[in-house]
Design a protein around this motif. Structure first.
Motif, PDB file in Angstrom:
ATOM      1  N   HIS A  69       0.829  -1.211   0.000  1.00 27.13           N
ATOM      2  CA  HIS A  69       0.000   0.000   0.000  1.00 27.13           C
ATOM      3  C   HIS A  69       0.860   1.257   0.000  1.00 27.13           C
ATOM      4  CE1 HIS A  69      -4.093   1.735   1.402  1.00 27.13           C
ATOM      5  NE2 HIS A  69      -3.321   2.755   1.119  1.00 27.13           N
ATOM      6  N   GLU A 166      -7.613   3.121  -3.881  1.00 25.51           N
ATOM      7  CA  GLU A 166      -8.531   2.878  -2.757  1.00 25.51           C
ATOM      8  C   GLU A 166      -9.950   3.330  -3.078  1.00 25.51           C
ATOM      9  OE1 GLU A 166      -7.172   3.929   1.339  1.00 25.51           O
ATOM     10  OE2 GLU A 166      -5.416   4.532   0.201  1.00 25.51           O
ATOM     11  N   LEU A 169     -11.939   6.864  -1.795  1.00 29.55           N
ATOM     12  CA  LEU A 169     -11.219   8.139  -1.813  1.00 29.55           C
ATOM     13  C   LEU A 169     -11.834   9.100  -2.817  1.00 29.55           C
ATOM     14  CD1 LEU A 169      -7.443   7.199  -1.409  1.00 29.55           C
ATOM     15  CD2 LEU A 169      -9.148   7.753   0.326  1.00 29.55           C
ATOM     16  N   HIS A 195     -10.519   1.696   0.986  1.00 30.82           N
ATOM     17  CA  HIS A 195     -10.110   2.470   2.171  1.00 30.82           C
ATOM     18  C   HIS A 195     -10.996   2.013   3.328  1.00 30.82           C
ATOM     19  CE1 HIS A 195      -8.980   6.189   4.423  1.00 30.82           C
ATOM     20  NE2 HIS A 195     -10.208   6.063   4.904  1.00 30.82           N
ATOM     21  N   SER A 200      -8.666  10.083   6.004  1.00 38.94           N
ATOM     22  CA  SER A 200      -7.206  10.171   6.130  1.00 38.94           C
ATOM     23  C   SER A 200      -6.772  11.612   6.295  1.00 38.94           C
ATOM     24  CB  SER A 200      -6.532   9.637   4.876  1.00 38.94           C
ATOM     25  OG  SER A 200      -6.842   8.295   4.706  1.00 38.94           O
ATOM     26  N   HIS A 222      -5.799  -1.026   4.598  1.00 37.94           N
ATOM     27  CA  HIS A 222      -5.510  -0.596   5.977  1.00 37.94           C
ATOM     28  C   HIS A 222      -6.675  -0.867   6.934  1.00 37.94           C
ATOM     29  CE1 HIS A 222      -7.519   3.223   5.021  1.00 37.94           C
ATOM     30  NE2 HIS A 222      -6.562   3.594   4.211  1.00 37.94           N
TER      31      HIS A 222
HETATM   32 ZN   LIG Z   1      -6.724   5.063   2.710  1.00 36.08          ZN
END
Ligand SMILES: [Zn+2]
Length: 391
Positions: A69, A166, A169, A195, A200, A222
């Motif tokens: 990532h 992702e 996003l 995501h 973030s 993540h």
């Molecule tokens: Zn992310």
């Protein structure tokens, strides 16, 4: 054309990257034209006519580490923290392959469909054509936006795009829309990552477990947040309710990362655990991020370090269908040669990692070619490998 032969001898131990057999009983690896051709005991192998002979001096050879990532933009420059040569720095941390989760930090990134497709295709090309310091950067990962239709995904795939950035996003934040687009992507051979967790940076949004499960992307990006993690019950639910990749990142919540890993072991699905940094990010670039994750998970999570190394190598390779990440005949000759760091506690490199320390990187090799010697970033390795001869 004469073939290029690399021989690594005198290896103390080989970490295979495979959970089912993480340590190999061998002291020599041979690679021809960038692919592993033999693994075994030196007395049984043909060491003659090597172009490059490396004496590992009893140190450890691992597969090149994979960062599942990252957010590259162009070349070895990131506008996120105005940093040059961050990829080269990560190579000094043992990372030989990186996977883009979207080139989202490109200034003025196009969000219209024609523009985002063009940028993804161009990104795929510029990293295919130019590997910073030899690192394999798999990029060209468009961030999906509302209004995309099936033919857009076919067009991307035909143009060579193999990854989605992702999910979440861009403007697609509803589970149903995301699920449809992820399905189209999969139909044309494009892998997806979502995501997971809170926003973030200003401008991104929350993606909770319901959206993650409904979207059904290949990788739960993540799972420990980037940086804000979901509540614990949602993290365990994600592990238990689907079979997708459990990606733990450095730019996340470490406690939540440990929870995700422990849950994967509880449900006997450790093969799903993969590691990334999520760099460059608000928390910066972490050249040693993958090694730090290995040491953190092994020490605080109390799991054998050779297993933690699999999260950063073979697991990712298998989940993402890469020909690297495992020391096996036929695969890419991508290696890191490492040893216990000077003055680290523990009798062996693995013991020191289990106690939470980083190993020292002595050499990196990509496609059978020596790329770096002693790392400028890790603590110094006690014993260094040595190049004996070049032809
Ligand atoms: Zn992310």
């Amino acid at each position: 054309m004469a073939s290029e032969k690399l021989v690594i001898t005198n290896i103390g131990q080989i970490l295979s990257g495979k959970l089912e057999q993480p340590i190999l009983d061998a002291d020599t690896i041979i690679a021809i034209d960038g692919k592993i051709s033999a693994i075994g005991k030196s007395k049984d192998l043909d060491l003659d006519q090597a172009n490059v002979m490396v004496n590992a001096h009893g140190t450890t050879v691992t597969p090149g580490l994979i960062d599942s990532h990252v957010h590259p933009v162009i070349g070895d420059y990131t506008p996120r923290q105005q940093q040059l040569n961050w990829i080269d720095s990560c190579l000094h941390g043992g990372v030989t392959t990186m996977i883009s989760a979207g080139e989202v930090h490109a200034p003025g990134r196009p969000k219209d469909i024609v523009g985002l497709k063009a940028m993804a295709t161009a990104s795929q090309r510029w990293y295919e054509n130019f590997r910073p310091s030899g690192v394999k950067m798999l990029a060209g990962a468009p961030v999906i936006e509302d209004g995309m239709v099936e033919s857009d995904f076919k067009e991307l795939a035909d143009a060579g795009v193999k990854l989605l950035g992702e999910v979440g996003l861009g403007s697609v934040k509803a589970g149903e829309t995301a699920a449809q687009m992820v399905k189209w992507a999969r139909k044309y051979g494009i892998q997806s990552t979502i995501h997971t967790g809170g926003p973030s940076i200003p401008g991104s949004g929350l993606i909770d477990k319901d959206v993650v499960l409904e979207a059904d992307a290949d990788i739960i990006g993540h799972i420990n947040g980037g940086h804000t993690a979901l509540p614990d019950d949602q993290i365990t639910c994600l592990c238990e309710s689907c079979s997708r990749g459990i990606e733990i990142v450095h730019n996340g919540n470490e406690r939540a990362g440990l929870l995700a890993m422990r849950t994967a072991f509880e449900i006997e699905q450790a093969e799903r655990v993969i590691l990334g940094t999520d760099a460059p990010a608000g928390s910066g670039v972490q050249p040693l991020g993958i090694l730090r994750m290995v040491a953190m998970l092994s020490s605080l999570g109390d799991i054998p370090p050779e297993i933690a190394f699999c999260f950063a190598t073979g697991n990712t390779a298998r989940m993402r269908d890469l020909d690297t990440g495992i020391v096996e005949v036929g695969r890419s000759a991508d290696f890191v040669i490492m040893d216990i760091a000077q003055h680290a506690p523990g009798k062996t490199m693995l013991e020191s990692v289990h106690q939470g320390n980083l190993p020292g990187v002595g050499m990196t090799i990509i496609d059978g070619i020596v790329r770096t010697g002693r790392s400028r970033n890790t603590p110094p390795a006690t014993q260094l490998p040595e190049i004996l001869s070049t032809g």
